[in-house]
Write an enzyme that holds these catalytic residues in place. Structure first.
Site, PDB file in Angstrom:
ATOM      1  N   HIS A 101      -3.345  -5.043   1.736  1.00  0.00           N
ATOM      2  CA  HIS A 101      -2.674  -5.332   3.016  1.00  0.00           C
ATOM      3  C   HIS A 101      -2.717  -6.834   3.309  1.00  0.00           C
ATOM      4  CE1 HIS A 101      -2.337  -1.224   4.900  1.00  0.00           C
ATOM      5  NE2 HIS A 101      -3.173  -0.955   3.921  1.00  0.00           N
TER       6      HIS A 101
ATOM      7  N   GLU B 185      -1.087  -8.416   5.453  1.00  0.00           N
ATOM      8  CA  GLU B 185      -0.850  -8.663   6.887  1.00  0.00           C
ATOM      9  C   GLU B 185      -2.134  -8.624   7.701  1.00  0.00           C
ATOM     10  OE1 GLU B 185      -0.469  -5.885   5.351  1.00  0.00           O
ATOM     11  OE2 GLU B 185      -0.916  -4.194   6.672  1.00  0.00           O
TER      12      GLU B 185
ATOM     13  N   CYS C 267       0.835  -1.213   0.000  1.00  0.00           N
ATOM     14  CA  CYS C 267       0.000   0.000   0.000  1.00  0.00           C
ATOM     15  C   CYS C 267       0.868   1.261   0.000  1.00  0.00           C
ATOM     16  CB  CYS C 267      -0.984  -0.058   1.155  1.00  0.00           C
ATOM     17  SG  CYS C 267      -2.426   0.960   0.850  1.00  0.00           S
TER      18      CYS C 267
HETATM   19  N1  GLN Z   1      -3.689   6.373   0.980  1.00  0.00           N
HETATM   20  C1  GLN Z   1      -2.395   6.142   1.562  1.00  0.00           C
HETATM   21  C2  GLN Z   1      -1.320   6.960   0.861  1.00  0.00           C
HETATM   22  O1  GLN Z   1      -1.581   7.498  -0.158  1.00  0.00           O
HETATM   23  C3  GLN Z   1      -2.033   4.674   1.515  1.00  0.00           C
HETATM   24  C4  GLN Z   1      -3.045   3.893   2.316  1.00  0.00           C
HETATM   25  C5  GLN Z   1      -2.503   2.661   2.952  1.00  0.00           C
HETATM   26  O2  GLN Z   1      -1.284   2.459   3.043  1.00  0.00           O
HETATM   27  N2  GLN Z   1      -3.387   1.851   3.461  1.00  0.00           N
HETATM   28  O3  GLN Z   1      -0.241   7.047   1.346  1.00  0.00           O
END
Ligand code: GLN
Length: 194
Positions: A172, A174, A80
């Protein structure tokens, strides 16, 4: 040999990664400063807020140390916000990044209404059983260079990819009971250090 895996622990969902890696039999190091990078066999960059993590990576040039390790083929897995930080191009943003993967990433790319959701993904590299994936204000890869392998797409959007020693997921892994994504990363680590 038991592998020592670093989890970047500046901000975000690092504790959950620690737990999964320990369940897979790894030694885990929470990485908060450059010296914590010493002796690790691989590194996970967790989800969280990529601008915040990026700012903290600039302190003490820790980001540059991580970038050097990535360029020397250390296995690195970004989830992410970690996927955002690994990418060379971030649409409409000049925020700090590690600049390692030949990918174009778009942040918060699944819209406001469905900002967070769970789904089952087909990841052919992990066999026929679908992988449960949790998306939280997730990015996706709008473009990847030919040297980047696409591991999974969701509704036509690239959400999981690998470029050699670098692995990136928009979701994610995890936050589920399914250990296969981390096991895949551990296989990359074991191959690298074989
Ligand atoms: N929206 C976040 C970003 O742009 C990432 C979201 C996440 O890591 N769950 O950094």
């Amino acid at each position: 040999m038991k592998k020592r895996v670093g989890v970047l622990a500046l901000q975000g969902a690092f504790r959950e990664h620690r737990q999964v890696l320990e369940n897979l039999g790894c030694d885990v190091v929470e990485v908060r400063k450059s010296s914590d990078l010493k002796g690790i066999h691989g590194l996970i960059i967790p989800g969280g807020e990529s601008t915040t993590i990026g700012k903290l990576l600039m302190i003490d040039e820790m980001g540059e140390r991580i970038k050097d390790l990535g360029m020397k083929d250390l296995p690195i897995f970004g989830t992410c916000a970690g996927m955002i930080l690994l990418s060379k191009t971030i649409i409409d943003s000049d925020q700090y990044r590690l600049n390692l993967m030949d990918t174009v990433v778009e942040r918060n790319a699944f819209g406001r209404q469905v900002a967070s959701f769970e789904t089952d993904l087909l990841v052919p590299a992990m066999g026929p059983h679908l992988v449960r994936a949790v998306f939280i204000r997730a990015p996706y890869l709008r473009e990847v260079a030919p040297n980047v392998g696409i591991l999974s797409e969701f509704e036509g959007k690239i959400v999981f990819a690998r470029q050699g020693n670098l692995l990136a997921s928009a979701f994610h892994p995890e936050l589920t009971q399914d250990l296969r994504v981390h096991q895949y990363f551990l296989d990359m680590i074991n191959e690298h250090w074989a």
